[in-house]
Design a protein around this motif. Structure first.
Motif, PDB file in Angstrom:
ATOM      1  N   GLY A  52       0.876  -1.167   0.000  1.00 30.96           N
ATOM      2  CA  GLY A  52       0.000   0.000   0.000  1.00 30.96           C
ATOM      3  C   GLY A  52       0.912   1.215   0.000  1.00 30.96           C
ATOM      4  N   ALA A  53       0.645   2.151  -0.925  1.00 36.68           N
ATOM      5  CA  ALA A  53       1.603   3.248  -1.146  1.00 36.68           C
ATOM      6  C   ALA A  53       1.983   4.007   0.138  1.00 36.68           C
ATOM      7  CB  ALA A  53       1.045   4.185  -2.210  1.00 36.68           C
ATOM      8  N   PRO A  54       1.008   4.520   0.924  1.00 37.90           N
ATOM      9  CA  PRO A  54       1.426   5.267   2.119  1.00 37.90           C
ATOM     10  C   PRO A  54       2.172   4.401   3.138  1.00 37.90           C
ATOM     11  CG  PRO A  54      -0.829   5.828   1.518  1.00 37.90           C
ATOM     12  CD  PRO A  54      -0.446   4.634   0.694  1.00 37.90           C
ATOM     13  N   ALA A 168      -3.069  -0.455   4.401  1.00 35.75           N
ATOM     14  CA  ALA A 168      -2.259   0.170   3.346  1.00 35.75           C
ATOM     15  C   ALA A 168      -1.756   1.548   3.764  1.00 35.75           C
ATOM     16  CB  ALA A 168      -3.070   0.291   2.064  1.00 35.75           C
ATOM     17  N   THR A 169      -2.199   2.008   4.935  1.00 39.78           N
ATOM     18  CA  THR A 169      -1.844   3.367   5.369  1.00 39.78           C
ATOM     19  C   THR A 169      -1.477   3.304   6.852  1.00 39.78           C
ATOM     20  OG1 THR A 169      -4.180   3.788   5.910  1.00 39.78           O
ATOM     21  CG2 THR A 169      -3.460   4.386   3.697  1.00 39.78           C
ATOM     22  N   SER A 170      -2.113   4.150   7.633  1.00 41.89           N
ATOM     23  CA  SER A 170      -1.861   4.127   9.069  1.00 41.89           C
ATOM     24  C   SER A 170      -3.182   3.920   9.807  1.00 41.89           C
ATOM     25  CB  SER A 170      -1.212   5.436   9.492  1.00 41.89           C
ATOM     26  OG  SER A 170      -1.945   6.502   8.933  1.00 41.89           O
ATOM     27  N   ASN A 252      -2.756   2.750 -10.189  1.00 42.10           N
ATOM     28  CA  ASN A 252      -3.227   1.971  -9.041  1.00 42.10           C
ATOM     29  C   ASN A 252      -3.168   0.496  -9.431  1.00 42.10           C
ATOM     30  OD1 ASN A 252      -4.311   1.901  -6.314  1.00 42.10           O
ATOM     31  ND2 ASN A 252      -6.231   1.210  -7.220  1.00 42.10           N
ATOM     32  N   LYS A 253      -3.544  -0.358  -8.522  1.00 41.66           N
ATOM     33  CA  LYS A 253      -3.458  -1.806  -8.730  1.00 41.66           C
ATOM     34  C   LYS A 253      -4.021  -2.249 -10.080  1.00 41.66           C
ATOM     35  CE  LYS A 253      -1.919  -4.229  -6.702  1.00 41.66           C
ATOM     36  NZ  LYS A 253      -0.527  -4.640  -7.032  1.00 41.66           N
ATOM     37  N   ILE A 254      -3.350  -3.200 -10.702  1.00 38.85           N
ATOM     38  CA  ILE A 254      -3.775  -3.711 -12.011  1.00 38.85           C
ATOM     39  C   ILE A 254      -5.278  -4.066 -11.982  1.00 38.85           C
ATOM     40  CG2 ILE A 254      -3.081  -6.119 -11.466  1.00 38.85           C
ATOM     41  CD1 ILE A 254      -2.625  -4.387 -14.848  1.00 38.85           C
TER      42      ILE A 254
HETATM   43  O1  MRU Z   1       0.821  -3.952  -4.723  1.00 39.33           O
HETATM   44  P1  MRU Z   1       0.132  -3.249  -3.596  1.00 39.33           P
HETATM   45  O2  MRU Z   1      -0.693  -4.161  -2.762  1.00 39.33           O
HETATM   46  O3  MRU Z   1       1.093  -2.422  -2.774  1.00 39.33           O
HETATM   47  O4  MRU Z   1      -0.857  -2.233  -4.318  1.00 39.33           O
HETATM   48  C1  MRU Z   1      -1.625  -1.367  -3.521  1.00 39.33           C
HETATM   49  C2  MRU Z   1      -2.557  -0.511  -4.270  1.00 39.33           C
HETATM   50  O5  MRU Z   1      -2.607  -0.522  -5.478  1.00 39.33           O
HETATM   51  C3  MRU Z   1      -3.360   0.464  -3.456  1.00 39.33           C
HETATM   52  O6  MRU Z   1      -4.607   0.679  -4.035  1.00 39.33           O
HETATM   53  C4  MRU Z   1      -2.608   1.792  -3.376  1.00 39.33           C
HETATM   54  O7  MRU Z   1      -1.313   1.584  -2.942  1.00 39.33           O
HETATM   55  C5  MRU Z   1      -3.282   2.764  -2.485  1.00 39.33           C
HETATM   56  S1  MRU Z   1      -3.108   2.374  -0.778  1.00 39.33           S
HETATM   57  C6  MRU Z   1      -3.855   3.613   0.098  1.00 39.33           C
END
Ligand code: MRU
Length: 359
Positions: A52-54, A168-170, A252-254
């Motif tokens: 998750g990006a963050p 994916a974040t905090s 964003n994710k495939i």
């Molecule tokens: O490969 P990943 O699981 O890291 O992909 C994550 C995503 O595509 C999420 O949608 C994106 O990082 C947003 S997380 C707030």
């Protein structure tokens, strides 16, 4: 309990390690890992133990701070050379999510600004910066959730892809944030979670988080998004992002871009939610975003007791795709909701030099 922020990504109590929840084991096992060596850190990011990006940005910040603390006894010149090398190594672990280089760039600038300061002082400052990134992410997710919630009505059906929730974040997450915040306030939503092949972040993580929070979530295979939209069950699509180009194209994710194309066909608004740290104004369009290619075995054999494809067959396994800005109804950030034309609305949101990643 650590004096630092707790959660699924945090600095170890000894300040020389990073503790993460291993997301590859969810939803079956809740197991925390302690990362100390650079190769363990890189492996954790590449294998999506932390993802998750963050969350990748937060983790990379803590990793560099922990590695700096381990090396604070080195002579200053060697300490700085090591910092540079380790930052580049972490930065190379995954290419698409800009938050990784954004966080490392922030730590690098902090170290640079300290001139000839002693390594121990630099290590302490890097720790402070990494904790600030984490704390700011908590606030950003909350603000994104508030802005995103203004786009929803009680009872709405929302389709999401991959996982852009707390894991994916905090906290709260981005795309899932408004749904979790609204639920806390007594609103009801019907969420459709794409399973998200090949690594099943939707099934393993999004369904897990929403189910735990008491949100009405229905898991669907990726190829079922069209029928649930056609049935009239979806009022809006909410997805996260890994890098947003200056013109509003969003990686964003495939599979995300396919959802956006379907949403346009059915006249359903499609929103991208993410912090301003995911916006890369140095990247003019989606064509300039590097797309991570991953191991074909993720498609052919991962999660199966036996291989599901002939051993020698060719496979194409891009981890992300880019949704064209023309398909996006709005980009929801902690500073507000950007609308087309994104070239103007995104630039107005980000003061110059606020967001230059390490390159
Ligand atoms: O490969 P990943 O699981 O890291 O992909 C994550 C995503 O595509 C999420 O949608 C994106 O990082 C947003 S997380 C707030």
């Amino acid at each position: 309990m650590s004096q630092y922020l707790s959660g699924h990504v945090r600095l170890g109590d000894d300040l020389t390690s990073v503790v993460i929840l291993d997301q590859t084991l969810l939803p079956n096992e809740v197991k925390y890992l302690t990362l100390r060596a650079p190769e363990e850190m890189v492996e954790a990011i590449q294998s999506l133990r932390v993802r998750g990006a963050p969350a990748i940005g937060i983790c990379a910040g803590y990793c560099l701070a922990a590695l700096a603390q381990q090396r604070k006894g080195l002579p200053p010149d060697r300490f700085r050379a090591e910092l540079h090398r380790l930052s580049a190594r972490l930065n190379a672990s995954r290419p698409t999510a800009v938050n990784l280089s954004w966080a490392l760039g922030r730590l690098g600038r902090r170290a640079h600004a300290m001139g000839d300061a002693a390594p121990a002082a630099v290590a302490a400052a890097l720790r402070e910066e990494a904790i600030a990134i984490h704390q700011e992410d908590v606030a950003m997710c909350r603000a994104i959730s508030e802005h995103g919630l203004t786009l929803l009505r009680d009872g709405d059906g929302v389709l999401t892809h991959c996982n852009a929730g707390p894991l994916a974040t905090s906290q709260y997450g981005t795309a899932l944030g408004p749904l979790l915040l609204g639920t806390e306030r007594g609103m009801r939503f019907r969420v459709f979670a794409d399973e998200t092949r090949p690594l099943l972040q939707g099934a393993r993580l999004t369904a897990y988080e929403l189910h735990q929070a008491g949100v009405d979530v229905t898991l669907i295979c990726d190829n079922m998004a069209s029928i649930v939209m056609k049935n009239g069950w979806v009022d809006a699509c909410f997805v996260g992002c890994d890098r947003v180009a200056a013109n509003g194209d969003a990686a964003n994710k495939i599979g995300t871009s396919g959802v956006a194309i379907l949403a346009k066909h059915y006249g359903i608004p499609f929103y991208v939610l993410g912090p301003t740290s995911t916006i890369d104004l140095d990247c003019p369009t989606g064509d300039d975003i590097q797309i991570e290619l991953r191991d074909p075995e993720e498609i052919k054999s991962k999660f199966y007791a036996r291989p599901m494809a002939p051993a020698g067959v060719k496979c194409y396994n891009p981890a992300f795709d880019v949704t064209d800005h023309t398909l996006i109804s709005g980009i929801v950030t902690e500073r507000g909701i950007c609308r087309p034309p994104y070239g103007q609305s995104l630039a107005a949101l980000i003061p110059p030099l606020d967001n230059s990643p390490a390159r």
